[in-house]
Design a protein around this motif. Structure first.
Motif, mmCIF file in Angstrom:
data_model
loop_
_atom_site.group_PDB
_atom_site.id
_atom_site.type_symbol
_atom_site.label_atom_id
_atom_site.label_comp_id
_atom_site.label_asym_id
_atom_site.label_seq_id
_atom_site.Cartn_x
_atom_site.Cartn_y
_atom_site.Cartn_z
ATOM 1 N N PRO A 163 0.832 -1.223 0.000
ATOM 2 C CA PRO A 163 0.000 0.000 0.000
ATOM 3 C C PRO A 163 0.861 1.265 0.000
ATOM 4 O O PRO A 163 1.879 1.336 0.674
ATOM 5 N N GLY A 164 0.415 2.235 -0.778
ATOM 6 C CA GLY A 164 1.118 3.513 -0.843
ATOM 7 C C GLY A 164 2.277 3.545 -1.814
ATOM 8 O O GLY A 164 2.861 4.614 -2.041
ATOM 9 N N GLU A 165 2.661 2.421 -2.406
ATOM 10 C CA GLU A 165 3.767 2.377 -3.355
ATOM 11 C C GLU A 165 3.245 2.426 -4.786
ATOM 12 O O GLU A 165 2.096 2.082 -5.057
ATOM 13 N N ARG A 166 4.130 2.836 -5.675
ATOM 14 C CA ARG A 166 3.747 2.950 -7.086
ATOM 15 C C ARG A 166 3.564 1.565 -7.694
ATOM 16 O O ARG A 166 4.361 0.646 -7.444
ATOM 17 N N VAL A 167 2.518 1.422 -8.487
ATOM 18 C CA VAL A 167 2.243 0.149 -9.158
ATOM 19 C C VAL A 167 3.271 -0.067 -10.271
ATOM 20 O O VAL A 167 3.538 0.828 -11.073
ATOM 21 N N ILE A 168 3.838 -1.256 -10.308
ATOM 22 C CA ILE A 168 4.861 -1.596 -11.306
ATOM 23 C C ILE A 168 4.236 -2.503 -12.356
ATOM 24 O O ILE A 168 3.579 -3.500 -12.032
ATOM 25 N N GLN A 169 4.459 -2.151 -13.618
ATOM 26 C CA GLN A 169 3.925 -2.939 -14.733
ATOM 27 C C GLN A 169 4.987 -3.918 -15.231
ATOM 28 O O GLN A 169 6.175 -3.594 -15.292
ATOM 29 N N LEU A 170 4.545 -5.117 -15.575
ATOM 30 C CA LEU A 170 5.461 -6.081 -16.179
ATOM 31 C C LEU A 170 5.866 -5.605 -17.571
ATOM 32 O O LEU A 170 5.073 -4.984 -18.282
ATOM 33 N N GLN A 171 7.101 -5.905 -17.941
ATOM 34 C CA GLN A 171 7.638 -5.469 -19.223
ATOM 35 C C GLN A 171 7.789 -6.664 -20.162
ATOM 36 O O GLN A 171 8.112 -7.774 -19.729
ATOM 37 N N LYS A 172 7.588 -6.398 -21.446
ATOM 38 C CA LYS A 172 7.755 -7.437 -22.459
ATOM 39 C C LYS A 172 9.230 -7.687 -22.723
ATOM 40 O O LYS A 172 10.041 -6.760 -22.727
ATOM 41 N N LEU A 173 9.577 -8.958 -22.951
ATOM 42 C CA LEU A 173 10.947 -9.300 -23.307
ATOM 43 C C LEU A 173 11.183 -8.964 -24.777
ATOM 44 O O LEU A 173 10.447 -9.444 -25.649
ATOM 45 N N SER A 174 12.177 -8.137 -25.040
ATOM 46 C CA SER A 174 12.488 -7.766 -26.421
ATOM 47 C C SER A 174 13.136 -8.950 -27.126
ATOM 48 O O SER A 174 14.035 -9.604 -26.589
ATOM 49 N N ASP A 175 12.677 -9.233 -28.346
ATOM 50 C CA ASP A 175 13.235 -10.351 -29.106
ATOM 51 C C ASP A 175 14.581 -10.004 -29.735
ATOM 52 O O ASP A 175 15.379 -10.904 -30.009
ATOM 53 N N THR A 176 14.814 -8.736 -30.003
ATOM 54 C CA THR A 176 16.040 -8.324 -30.687
ATOM 55 C C THR A 176 17.032 -7.628 -29.759
ATOM 56 O O THR A 176 18.233 -7.750 -29.946
ATOM 57 N N ARG A 177 16.564 -6.904 -28.761
ATOM 58 C CA ARG A 177 17.452 -6.175 -27.850
ATOM 59 C C ARG A 177 17.475 -6.900 -26.506
ATOM 60 O O ARG A 177 16.696 -6.599 -25.619
ATOM 61 N N TRP A 178 18.384 -7.833 -26.393
ATOM 62 C CA TRP A 178 18.450 -8.615 -25.158
ATOM 63 C C TRP A 178 18.917 -7.778 -23.983
ATOM 64 O O TRP A 178 18.581 -8.068 -22.830
ATOM 65 N N ALA A 179 19.703 -6.745 -24.256
ATOM 66 C CA ALA A 179 20.164 -5.898 -23.156
ATOM 67 C C ALA A 179 19.001 -5.160 -22.506
ATOM 68 O O ALA A 179 19.069 -4.792 -21.333
ATOM 69 N N CYS A 180 17.912 -4.949 -23.259
ATOM 70 C CA CYS A 180 16.742 -4.257 -22.714
ATOM 71 C C CYS A 180 15.894 -5.171 -21.823
ATOM 72 O O CYS A 180 14.917 -4.710 -21.222
ATOM 73 N N ARG A 181 16.239 -6.449 -21.731
ATOM 74 C CA ARG A 181 15.488 -7.362 -20.876
ATOM 75 C C ARG A 181 15.734 -7.076 -19.399
ATOM 76 O O ARG A 181 15.037 -7.635 -18.552
ATOM 77 N N GLU A 182 16.715 -6.254 -19.119
ATOM 78 C CA GLU A 182 16.999 -5.908 -17.724
ATOM 79 C C GLU A 182 15.793 -5.258 -17.063
ATOM 80 O O GLU A 182 15.496 -5.528 -15.887
ATOM 81 N N ALA A 197 12.625 -5.779 -17.780
ATOM 82 C CA ALA A 197 11.607 -6.802 -17.534
ATOM 83 C C ALA A 197 11.963 -7.639 -16.310
ATOM 84 O O ALA A 197 11.096 -7.936 -15.471
ATOM 85 N N LEU A 198 13.226 -8.026 -16.182
ATOM 86 C CA LEU A 198 13.650 -8.827 -15.031
ATOM 87 C C LEU A 198 13.578 -8.024 -13.746
ATOM 88 O O LEU A 198 13.189 -8.545 -12.687
ATOM 89 N N LYS A 199 13.958 -6.766 -13.816
ATOM 90 C CA LYS A 199 13.919 -5.909 -12.631
ATOM 91 C C LYS A 199 12.490 -5.709 -12.140
ATOM 92 O O LYS A 199 12.229 -5.744 -10.928
ATOM 93 N N ALA A 200 11.556 -5.513 -13.072
ATOM 94 C CA ALA A 200 10.150 -5.339 -12.685
ATOM 95 C C ALA A 200 9.585 -6.624 -12.088
ATOM 96 O O ALA A 200 8.882 -6.599 -11.067
ATOM 97 N N LEU A 201 9.896 -7.774 -12.709
ATOM 98 C CA LEU A 201 9.391 -9.049 -12.204
ATOM 99 C C LEU A 201 9.962 -9.366 -10.834
ATOM 100 O O LEU A 201 9.263 -9.923 -9.969
ATOM 101 N N LEU A 202 11.228 -9.026 -10.601
ATOM 102 C CA LEU A 202 11.848 -9.282 -9.306
ATOM 103 C C LEU A 202 11.150 -8.520 -8.189
ATOM 104 O O LEU A 202 11.035 -9.007 -7.056
ATOM 105 N N LYS A 203 10.654 -7.323 -8.500
ATOM 106 C CA LYS A 203 10.003 -6.501 -7.482
ATOM 107 C C LYS A 203 8.582 -6.964 -7.170
ATOM 108 O O LYS A 203 8.107 -6.782 -6.051
ATOM 109 N N VAL A 204 7.909 -7.554 -8.163
ATOM 110 C CA VAL A 204 6.490 -7.871 -7.977
ATOM 111 C C VAL A 204 6.227 -9.372 -8.041
ATOM 112 O O VAL A 204 5.102 -9.792 -8.276
ATOM 113 N N ILE A 205 7.255 -10.205 -7.815
ATOM 114 C CA ILE A 205 7.066 -11.640 -7.923
ATOM 115 C C ILE A 205 6.057 -12.139 -6.900
ATOM 116 O O ILE A 205 5.273 -13.058 -7.175
#
Length: 636
Positions: free
Chosen positions: A286-305, A307-315
């Motif tokens: 409660p009181g914290e900002r809602v975090i949205q899950l991110q899509k895994l990029s098929d071409t830019r693997w470095a941008c998957r960070e 998605a992983l960071k968001a999932l780690l926070k809201v697992i």
């Protein structure tokens, strides 16, 4: 009579002179007014091109409520500008009086001519900079636009006034992407822009076979025209391939990334499930900002960070919403999928998430650095070395212990059971004495004592080792190709410790000087002397940008001519795809689903204006270009 005739001639000549002067002054005022009017229209055209907006509307008639962006902007500015206001009033009066209308300068043809004139001026300025730089590199990449056409974006890199510049040049529509077709496209483009292929010192593409092929690829075909055009694989693409190989290092990470993508699709494809996921976050945090899950990029693997960071926070919220869906009464139609995903989120998944997150955080930082438009090869090598050092520091039992402990805590908090024995070793079988020396016994002798040992060796160390090996292979190469030798020799010029503080220069440094002078036709002794004097005088220069700045501020072109030639060549060789990929982003804005019939020439001009905004505009020259493009009824 003679005096009378002389008087009449002088009076007549004087009257004609006065008439000519009045007519000339009137034409000059009309010309000035027309040029001022055209200047206003040029600014409106440039604004729409910069913002990637459409020019025309569906209905441009006088009774339309929306005549398109260009005409609407003209009407709006006419409220504050007397020149535009007078021009529109004259057009309206002539239309009411049914007289022959003067040139309106508001037609679609005029708009296209203004776009062409602005693009011509911009290209001229770019060509002037390239001519002063003398050498340049070409960066090329392909993409598919909204009309399913293959578009090739071409960018030139060069050093202008001791600053690294990357300029978008043109976008071309190609029917085929073979090496032969790409060669023809590049040669035609260089010819149309008055660029000599003999002055090309570098070429940067991706790793596709049609571009990087050793025999039939574009880079090998360009080398046949100019053997000094060194090919460099884009550094950010290399890093992307490193991450792809690391993700395939074990079945654990293959399963992990597949599940991450499926969780994103499951929770975001339905508004009902997404709303439930948001409510779970609000209830648990409660009181914290809602975090949205991110899509895994098929071409830019470095941008998957991200998605992983968001999932780690809201697992914990993900587990909670999946549990709620499975226990919902009456059962939800997605309850079966939710149960399957809930069962797949086990301790191994949490551990892979804890392992991959810090590693992808490091590679994401490196990817952002490698995509800077002003990065040079020496800085790229420094960034890659930093990533390798960071990975070696992560490959410790202590670091893995932290990840294992964090995964265990998250599993206990989410009610996920932690296995006691390593996978495949839940039931130990005693080996008979007669098989004690067999292969089976050797395999059994490598059994792991604990679950932590198993995941540390089989998952963690394997993942880190594959990353390190791929970094070394893709960024350093085997050193046998000519391009690698030249780049390594050029890189050694940026190391001050190799040229100062020693009475005798090392054999590796001497070999680098010999390689460069033989390839670029320079004097070895002169280059060696200039290097020693330069680094003895300016010791705080370690990057190419610092060296270029120092040479510019201290008139280095006259003092160190050979060193300037080598350093500018090194700085010109391409590293980043930032400008090329920025053109793809603009392409989506300029050519969208509502403007998919734009011609190739007009599309290229609009992209040029939208990308190269920092080139100063000379309105007078643009008006002259517009005047000379075709016969004009208007006095300009």
């Amino acid at each position: 009579m003679v005096r009378w005739n002389t008087f009449k001639k002088s009076a007549l000549r004087s009257a004609f002179d006065v008439s000519d002067a009045l007519g000339k002054a009137k034409r000059e005022r009309e010309k000035q007014r027309n040029r001022e009017l055209l200047t206003q229209l040029i600014d409106i055209t440039l604004y729409l091109a910069w913002q990637g907006k459409a020019f025309r509307g569906d209905d441009e008639s006088a009774t339309s409520s929306n005549q398109g962006n260009f005409l609407e902007l003209v009407k709006m500015f006419s409220q504050y500008d007397s020149v535009l206001k007078l021009h529109l009033e004259n057009l309206k009066c002539q239309k009411i009086g049914k007289n022959r209308c003067q040139v309106s300068l508001l037609s679609n043809r005029t708009q296209n001519d203004l776009i062409k004139a602005l693009a011509t001026f911009t290209k001229r300025e770019i060509r002037k900079e390239i001519e002063e730089a003398t050498i340049y590199s070409v960066l090329i990449d392909e993409t598919t636009d909204v009309s399913h056409c293959e578009q090739v974006s071409v960018v030139v890199s060069y050093v202008y006034q001791m600053e690294i510049k990357e300029r978008f040049l043109q976008v071309c529509n190609v029917a085929k992407t073979t090496g032969e077709e790409m060669e023809k496209t590049v040669l035609d483009l260089l010819k149309n822009n008055n660029l000599q292929i003999e002055n090309m010192c570098g070429q940067g593409y991706d790793g596709a076979a049609n571009m990087s092929g050793q025999y039939k690829g574009l880079q090998s075909r360009i080398l046949q025209h100019n053997n000094k055009a060194l090919y460099v694989h884009f550094q950010a693409h290399c890093l992307n391939l490193v991450l792809v190989e690391a993700a395939k290092s074990s079945i654990h990470f293959i399963t992990f990334f597949n599940l991450v993508q499926k969780l994103y699709v499951f929770l975001t494809s339905s508004t009902k499930r997404h709303t439930a996921f948001v409510k779970c976050q609000e209830a648990l945090h409660p009181g914290e900002r809602v975090i949205q899950l991110q899509k895994l990029s098929d071409t830019r693997w470095a941008c998957r960070e991200k998605a992983l960071k968001a999932l780690l926070k809201v697992i914990s919220s993900v587990v909670k919403v999946l549990t709620d869906i499975t226990q919902q009464e009456p059962p939800d139609t997605a309850a079966g999928d939710a149960r399957m995903y809930l069962k797949a989120i086990d301790f191994e998944f949490l551990l892979c998430l804890e392992i991959a997150s810090p590693v992808f955080e490091v590679t994401a930082l490196a990817s952002d650095a490698l995509q800077n438009s002003d990065i040079d090869l020496s800085t790229a090598y420094a960034v890659v070395n930093g990533v390798k050092d960071t990975l070696s520091n992560l490959r410790t039992e202590q670091q893995f212990g932290k990840s294992f402990k964090s995964a265990s805590e998250k599993a206990e908090a989410a009610g996920i059971s932690i296995p006691i024995a390593p996978p495949g070793q839940q039931r130990q079988r005693r080996v008979p004495a007669k098989y004690s020396h067999s292969t089976h016994a050797a395999v059994e002798s490598h059994s792991f004592k604990s679950l932590e040992d198993y995941y540390r060796v089989k998952v963690y160390y394997t993942f880190i080792d594959v990353l390190s090996q791929e970094l070394e292979r893709r960024f350093r190469g085997d050193g046998e190709t000519q391009s690698n030798k030249i780049l390594s020799a050029l890189h050694s010029l940026t190391k001050p410790n190799k040229w100062i503080g020693k009475e005798i220069i090392g054999p590796d440094s001497l070999e680098a000087i010999h390689t460069l002078c033989e390839f670029y036709e320079g004097e070895e002794q002169k280059l060696k002397t200039e290097l020693r004097v330069f680094y003895a005088s300016f010791q705080d220069t370690s990057t190419v940008k610092d060296i270029l700045k120092t040479l510019r501020d201290n008139n280095g072109q006259d003092i160190f001519p050979t060193l300037v030639k080598m350093i500018t060549t090194y700085a010109t060789i391409p590293v980043s795809t930032a400008t090329v990929e920025r053109s793809f982003s603009k392409l989506k804005l300029v050519k969208d689903t509502l403007r998919n019939l734009c011609s190739e020439e007009r599309l290229s001009d609009l992209l040029l204006l939208a990308i190269e905004k920092d080139i100063p505009l000379n309105h007078s020259e643009v008006v002259n270009i517009y005047r000379d493009m075709a016969p004009r009824r208007l006095l300009l």
